[in-house]
Design a protein around this motif. Sequence first.
Motif, short mmCIF file in Angstrom:
data_model
loop_
_atom_site.label_atom_id
_atom_site.label_comp_id
_atom_site.label_asym_id
_atom_site.label_seq_id
_atom_site.Cartn_x
_atom_site.Cartn_y
_atom_site.Cartn_z
N ASN A 137 0.79 -1.17 -0.05
CA ASN A 137 0.08 0.10 -0.03
C ASN A 137 0.99 1.31 -0.14
O ASN A 137 1.22 1.87 1.01
CB ASN A 137 -1.02 0.09 1.20
CG ASN A 137 -2.10 1.01 1.15
OD1 ASN A 137 -1.89 2.09 0.29
ND2 ASN A 137 -3.04 0.98 1.93
N VAL A 138 1.47 1.50 -1.25
CA VAL A 138 2.66 2.60 -1.32
C VAL A 138 1.91 3.89 -0.97
O VAL A 138 2.75 4.80 -0.49
CB VAL A 138 3.42 2.37 -2.63
CG1 VAL A 138 4.36 3.34 -2.68
CG2 VAL A 138 3.64 1.05 -3.10
N ASP A 139 0.67 4.31 -1.51
CA ASP A 139 0.26 5.55 -1.14
C ASP A 139 0.27 6.01 0.27
O ASP A 139 0.68 6.88 0.52
CB ASP A 139 -0.90 5.65 -2.05
CG ASP A 139 -1.59 7.15 -2.10
OD1 ASP A 139 -0.69 8.16 -2.69
OD2 ASP A 139 -2.56 7.50 -1.46
N ARG A 140 -0.37 5.06 1.12
CA ARG A 140 -0.56 5.42 2.35
C ARG A 140 1.00 5.33 3.04
O ARG A 140 0.97 5.84 3.96
CB ARG A 140 -1.44 4.15 3.29
CG ARG A 140 -2.93 4.29 2.77
CD ARG A 140 -3.67 3.72 3.80
NE ARG A 140 -3.63 4.39 5.03
CZ ARG A 140 -4.39 4.17 6.04
NH1 ARG A 140 -5.08 2.90 6.22
NH2 ARG A 140 -4.29 4.63 7.22
N ALA A 141 1.80 4.43 2.67
CA ALA A 141 3.21 4.29 3.24
C ALA A 141 3.62 5.84 3.07
O ALA A 141 4.39 6.50 3.95
CB ALA A 141 3.87 3.27 2.43
N LEU A 142 3.51 6.22 1.81
CA LEU A 142 4.26 7.66 1.53
C LEU A 142 3.62 8.71 2.19
O LEU A 142 4.11 9.53 2.85
CB LEU A 142 4.23 7.94 -0.11
CG LEU A 142 5.04 7.18 -0.79
CD1 LEU A 142 4.94 7.36 -2.52
CD2 LEU A 142 6.44 7.60 -0.65
N GLN A 143 2.35 8.77 2.29
CA GLN A 143 1.46 9.66 3.16
C GLN A 143 2.10 9.90 4.80
O GLN A 143 2.28 10.69 5.20
CB GLN A 143 0.03 9.40 3.25
CG GLN A 143 -0.83 9.50 1.67
CD GLN A 143 -2.17 9.29 1.83
OE1 GLN A 143 -2.71 8.64 2.95
NE2 GLN A 143 -2.75 9.17 0.72
N CYS A 144 2.19 8.51 5.33
CA CYS A 144 2.76 8.49 6.36
C CYS A 144 4.08 9.00 6.77
O CYS A 144 4.34 9.85 7.76
CB CYS A 144 2.83 6.98 7.00
SG CYS A 144 1.03 6.17 7.54
N ILE A 145 5.30 8.79 5.74
CA ILE A 145 6.60 9.18 5.78
C ILE A 145 6.43 10.59 5.48
O ILE A 145 7.22 11.36 6.11
CB ILE A 145 7.18 8.26 4.97
CG1 ILE A 145 8.88 8.44 5.48
CG2 ILE A 145 7.14 8.90 3.66
CD1 ILE A 145 9.04 7.39 6.63
N GLU A 146 5.78 11.13 4.70
CA GLU A 146 5.35 12.45 4.29
C GLU A 146 5.02 13.42 5.64
O GLU A 146 5.41 14.42 5.86
CB GLU A 146 4.70 12.87 3.28
CG GLU A 146 5.32 12.44 1.94
CD GLU A 146 4.47 12.22 0.63
OE1 GLU A 146 4.87 12.13 -0.43
OE2 GLU A 146 3.09 12.39 1.02
N SER A 147 3.86 12.78 6.14
CA SER A 147 3.47 13.33 7.56
C SER A 147 4.39 13.40 8.48
O SER A 147 4.55 14.31 9.32
CB SER A 147 2.32 12.42 7.97
OG SER A 147 1.15 12.64 6.87
N ALA A 148 5.40 12.47 8.83
CA ALA A 148 6.50 12.43 9.68
C ALA A 148 7.53 13.50 9.28
O ALA A 148 7.94 14.29 10.33
CB ALA A 148 7.01 11.10 9.63
N ILE A 149 7.74 13.64 8.12
CA ILE A 149 8.75 14.71 7.66
C ILE A 149 8.06 15.95 7.81
O ILE A 149 8.91 16.98 8.44
CB ILE A 149 9.09 14.43 6.14
CG1 ILE A 149 9.97 13.34 5.81
CG2 ILE A 149 9.84 15.71 5.50
CD1 ILE A 149 10.06 12.81 4.53
N SER A 150 6.80 16.24 7.61
CA SER A 150 6.17 17.49 7.99
C SER A 150 6.24 17.95 9.47
O SER A 150 6.37 19.00 9.85
CB SER A 150 4.74 17.71 7.53
OG SER A 150 4.32 18.50 7.67
N MET A 151 6.17 16.73 10.33
CA MET A 151 6.11 17.06 11.80
C MET A 151 7.56 17.33 12.21
O MET A 151 7.60 18.01 13.34
CB MET A 151 5.42 16.06 12.29
CG MET A 151 4.03 15.78 12.25
SD MET A 151 3.36 14.51 13.11
CE MET A 151 1.71 14.62 12.99
N SER A 152 8.56 16.68 11.53
CA SER A 152 9.84 17.03 12.05
C SER A 152 10.52 18.48 12.13
O SER A 152 11.25 18.85 12.97
CB SER A 152 10.64 16.02 11.28
OG SER A 152 11.14 16.59 10.03
#
Length: 521
Positions: free
Chosen positions: A416-431
């Motif tokens: 489920n690559v789209d959700r995987a990318l969404q999660c990592i992008e959210s993490a990057i945004s929060m960092s």
Amino acid sequence: MRLLEIGISEGKMSKFVTHRILTGRSTLLRRLCTAVEVKNETAATPVVRNESQTLYKRLSALGSAKGKASEILNEYIREGKGYVVEKQCLERCIKELRKFKKHQCALEIMEWMANRNVNFGSADRAILLDLIAKVQGVPAAEKYFNDLPSKAQDHYTFGSLLNCYCVEKMADEALALYERMDKMRYTSTLCFNNLMSLYMRLKKPEKVPLLAEEMKRRNLKLTTFTYNILMTSYLSSNDIEGVERVYEEMKSGNEKMCDWTTYSHLACAYSKLGFYEKAGIAMKKMEGEIRRLRHREGYHFLLSLYAGMSNRVEVNRIWSSLKSQFEVTTNYSYLIMVQSLSKLDDMDGLKKVFTEWELRCSSYDMRVANAAICAYLRHDMVTEAEEVFSTAMERSKGPFFNGLEMFSVSFLKKKNVDRALQCIESAISMSKEKDWSPRPETIKAFLNHFEEERDVDGAERFCGGLKKLKGCCLNGDVYKSVLQTYSGAGRMSHDMRTRMEQDGIDITDELECLLQKVCPQ
């Protein structure tokens, strides 16, 4: 014997419990081998006394916020409530802050003291040097040391700098400084303990016995820590006879040197090599010591040891004993128990303990939540993991990027690559400005997926996120994978060479060959 002449070869480091003893969250190595020859920090820290308790609470609440400690101290003085901010009071605050790794705040207190011409002794300067290294880096600590007057460059400050080098695995600098200390007759047991720690961090355990022999030749006292790390060095090469020989030497010299940490190392050795009956005997001795001393950290190690032996009954018994011994069960104790139950794959027990923690905790600790999320995701219990994360978002200020990274890896495994990318992008945004980046294995998993699927768009989207991080993760290996993804997909990128040059990538022959396929000049 000159230490520079000792040869180096690769050695195996033991896993799980052994790793916790050497480098895990408990940081037992650093506590036993401190930068300053002061009281053993593994001993129970005394409760901050009345005159500093209120001040400590205010300072502790700052967390890692910069530039705030001086404001708190100045405000505290202006209030004039009868408290006297004496040096002893501030020293207690600094000790507590260091214990909980709030180094930024501790450093600011010492700087505040220095600006008010508080008299610093040798031990104070050594602690300040250590804090500078932790907050500002080793070069800043070196500058502080070099700027000290010659009389202040004593065995305390030399020892503190040596410890910094050893912690950061700077072998050449550590050995060169040791040679200087040796000529000045500043070498001590602590100095050798630091070097032993260095070689264990460098995975050179075969050098530790040589250092122990050198200590004996110099008539330097071998401490409990020295013997413990010596045992661990033999364990690294699965030499159980060597471990037992060290233990017998301890007992014959002075049995009182065998404390709970000794039995912990001994139990770990037996457990790793499958001698479970002997491990159990050592752990019973260890339990007797920690019950007598009411040592919370000892219980944590017992939980991990029994979990490593897959002994669920004993894990639950030790957990009950820990809770009966202490009026308050800390967040960290719950963290160790959740990790232990995860190791045992006891998800019912984990859910019960985690729910108990959520109901009782006074402050929501993301470490505990992340441990539960990790366990749930490993057992494909995504709904439960999402419920934990949702509650954490409501009750905690974070950080949340580690949890999001775990979800991203879980979704990636399920394609489920789209959700995987969404999660990592959210993490990057929060960092934001924080020094965080995905683990190397996470980055590799994403890149491998894009290569296998020839997904150029996914690879570019992922790398675009990495580029936003404070510590940009775009290196030669990442670009190599991206280029291979382009090549496999038969796609071209006319600006790839320019991008790599802008990101400071050293274009090797291998990368040049790939560039010729993807971005011909």
